[in-house]
Scaffold this motif. Structure first.
Motif, PDB file in Angstrom:
ATOM      1  N   PHE A 256       0.786  -1.229   0.000  1.00 24.34           N
ATOM      2  CA  PHE A 256       0.000   0.000   0.000  1.00 24.34           C
ATOM      3  C   PHE A 256       0.822   1.286   0.000  1.00 24.34           C
ATOM      4  O   PHE A 256       0.252   2.374   0.104  1.00 24.34           O
ATOM      5  N   THR A 257       2.138   1.178  -0.125  1.00 29.17           N
ATOM      6  CA  THR A 257       2.989   2.359  -0.306  1.00 29.17           C
ATOM      7  C   THR A 257       4.067   2.023  -1.325  1.00 29.17           C
ATOM      8  O   THR A 257       4.458   0.855  -1.464  1.00 29.17           O
ATOM      9  N   GLU A 258       4.549   3.051  -2.016  1.00 24.64           N
ATOM     10  CA  GLU A 258       5.608   2.856  -3.005  1.00 24.64           C
ATOM     11  C   GLU A 258       6.873   2.311  -2.339  1.00 24.64           C
ATOM     12  O   GLU A 258       7.557   1.446  -2.883  1.00 24.64           O
ATOM     13  N   SER A 259       7.191   2.844  -1.155  1.00 28.64           N
ATOM     14  CA  SER A 259       8.413   2.414  -0.473  1.00 28.64           C
ATOM     15  C   SER A 259       8.327   0.942  -0.058  1.00 28.64           C
ATOM     16  O   SER A 259       9.323   0.211  -0.114  1.00 28.64           O
ATOM     17  N   ALA A 260       7.146   0.488   0.341  1.00 26.57           N
ATOM     18  CA  ALA A 260       6.973  -0.907   0.719  1.00 26.57           C
ATOM     19  C   ALA A 260       7.137  -1.823  -0.487  1.00 26.57           C
ATOM     20  O   ALA A 260       7.800  -2.867  -0.406  1.00 26.57           O
ATOM     21  N   ALA A 261       6.547  -1.448  -1.604  1.00 26.45           N
ATOM     22  CA  ALA A 261       6.667  -2.259  -2.817  1.00 26.45           C
ATOM     23  C   ALA A 261       8.122  -2.329  -3.271  1.00 26.45           C
ATOM     24  O   ALA A 261       8.619  -3.391  -3.660  1.00 26.45           O
ATOM     25  N   GLY A 262       8.815  -1.191  -3.214  1.00 29.10           N
ATOM     26  CA  GLY A 262      10.225  -1.172  -3.579  1.00 29.10           C
ATOM     27  C   GLY A 262      11.049  -2.025  -2.636  1.00 29.10           C
ATOM     28  O   GLY A 262      11.972  -2.731  -3.064  1.00 29.10           O
TER      29      GLY A 262
ATOM     30  N   LYS B 178      10.577  -5.760  -3.497  1.00 27.21           N
ATOM     31  CA  LYS B 178      11.311  -6.121  -4.713  1.00 27.21           C
ATOM     32  C   LYS B 178      12.806  -6.259  -4.446  1.00 27.21           C
ATOM     33  O   LYS B 178      13.481  -7.136  -4.981  1.00 27.21           O
ATOM     34  N   TYR B 179      13.314  -5.377  -3.582  1.00 29.18           N
ATOM     35  CA  TYR B 179      14.735  -5.376  -3.256  1.00 29.18           C
ATOM     36  C   TYR B 179      15.106  -6.536  -2.330  1.00 29.18           C
ATOM     37  O   TYR B 179      16.239  -7.031  -2.365  1.00 29.18           O
ATOM     38  N   SER B 180      14.153  -7.003  -1.525  1.00 25.16           N
ATOM     39  CA  SER B 180      14.453  -7.973  -0.466  1.00 25.16           C
ATOM     40  C   SER B 180      13.981  -9.393  -0.763  1.00 25.16           C
ATOM     41  O   SER B 180      14.342 -10.321  -0.028  1.00 25.16           O
ATOM     42  N   LYS B 181      13.189  -9.585  -1.788  1.00 24.46           N
ATOM     43  CA  LYS B 181      12.505 -10.857  -2.000  1.00 24.46           C
ATOM     44  C   LYS B 181      13.438 -12.058  -2.157  1.00 24.46           C
ATOM     45  O   LYS B 181      13.079 -13.179  -1.801  1.00 24.46           O
ATOM     46  N   ASN B 182      14.639 -11.828  -2.685  1.00 26.44           N
ATOM     47  CA  ASN B 182      15.578 -12.940  -2.883  1.00 26.44           C
ATOM     48  C   ASN B 182      16.766 -12.871  -1.930  1.00 26.44           C
ATOM     49  O   ASN B 182      17.806 -13.487  -2.186  1.00 26.44           O
ATOM     50  N   TYR B 183      16.625 -12.118  -0.848  1.00 26.25           N
ATOM     51  CA  TYR B 183      17.726 -12.002   0.109  1.00 26.25           C
ATOM     52  C   TYR B 183      18.050 -13.376   0.682  1.00 26.25           C
ATOM     53  O   TYR B 183      17.174 -14.094   1.155  1.00 26.25           O
ATOM     54  N   GLY B 184      19.326 -13.764   0.625  1.00 27.42           N
ATOM     55  CA  GLY B 184      19.755 -15.070   1.110  1.00 27.42           C
ATOM     56  C   GLY B 184      19.835 -16.128   0.028  1.00 27.42           C
ATOM     57  O   GLY B 184      20.229 -17.263   0.295  1.00 27.42           O
TER      58      GLY B 184
END
Length: 256
Positions: A6-12, A15-21
């Protein structure tokens, strides 16, 4: 499954964290150290700080469980529903008018066409979500106690229920506070403030059960009927409030 934020920063952030690890850790650390006396540290000490930081990052990377979310499945609905007119079911002319006023302070949005383009993208994302729900695709809603995210949650559940009452809905709730392994306590103000290495720690999906869905619907109908200028969290519940609710705090800070 569509991932709805529900916020641009959350969506970003997702996307940046989804494959962390995922995969082998690759050092990429840059270190800047500020000292109390303003003196520059020796190269040896800077190198030591860098190695310590890289070791912490490596351990965090290896402990992480990748979320394995596809970027194409991420949809953002940043309608900022904690303020302004919310009388419309589907955000339309009234919401666009409010956004035009809200964004007019930014040079890039002085031209009303730019605001309309940006708002049109939001509507397109909403249409995509509703289309998926109509086709019986499951959706996952990422929310917190942040007023924009909580209002966003209530609103989309309201729209989904009108379109497909049997829709399969899942949620991921961000805790207000989190205790790290070192004992430090972190307070969050929404998903947009979560660091990359901590997203997966809060990736705990729950299926939306009828009682919680009823709560969402009841709260949105209440807020929508009030249609107050501001909606904010007070005593663990979101309330409709007057537009001068924050004035006393602002004046107090100015006096200091």
């Amino acid at each position: 499954m569509l991932e709805i934020l529900f916020t641009e920063s959350a969506a970003g952030g997702l996307k940046y964290s989804k494959n962390y690890g995922k995969g082998e850790y690759r050092p990429h650390t840059a270190v800047a150290v500020l000292t109390e006396d303003g003196k520059q540290l020796s190269g040896e000490k800077l190198e030591l700080y860098k190695k310590e930081t890289e070791e912490k990052e490596r351990l965090a990377w290896e402990k992480a469980v990748p979320m394995n979310i596809d970027s194409s499945d991420i949809a953002v609905l940043p309608f900022a529903l904690s303020t302004g007119d919310i009388s419309e079911d589907y955000p339309g002319e009234k919401r666009l008018k409010y956004f035009s006023q809200l964004m007019s302070i930014y040079p890039e949005f002085v031209n009303s066409n730019e605001t309309e383009k940006w708002f049109g993208k939001m509507q397109a994302n909403l249409d995509r979500v509703l289309g998926a729900v109509k086709d019986n695709q499951p959706v996952r809603l990422w929310y917190s106690d942040n007023p924009d995210e909580l209002c966003g949650l209530y609103h989309i559940v309201y729209l989904i229920d009108k379109l497909n009452p049997r829709a399969e809905i899942y949620t991921v709730k961000l805790p207000a506070q989190y205790v790290r392994e070192d004992g430090s306590v972190i307070s969050y103000n929404g998903w947009g403030g979560v660091s990359r290495e901590e997203w997966h720690l809060h990736f705990k999906t729950e299926k939306m059960m009828p009682p919680f869905k009823t709560l969402c619907l009841t709260n949105w109908r209440r807020l929508k009927a009030d249609n107050a200028p501001v909606r904010a969290m007070l005593n663990g519940m979101i309330h409709s409030l007057p537009e001068d609710i924050y004035d006393s705090f602002i004046i107090k800070e100015i006096k200091q």
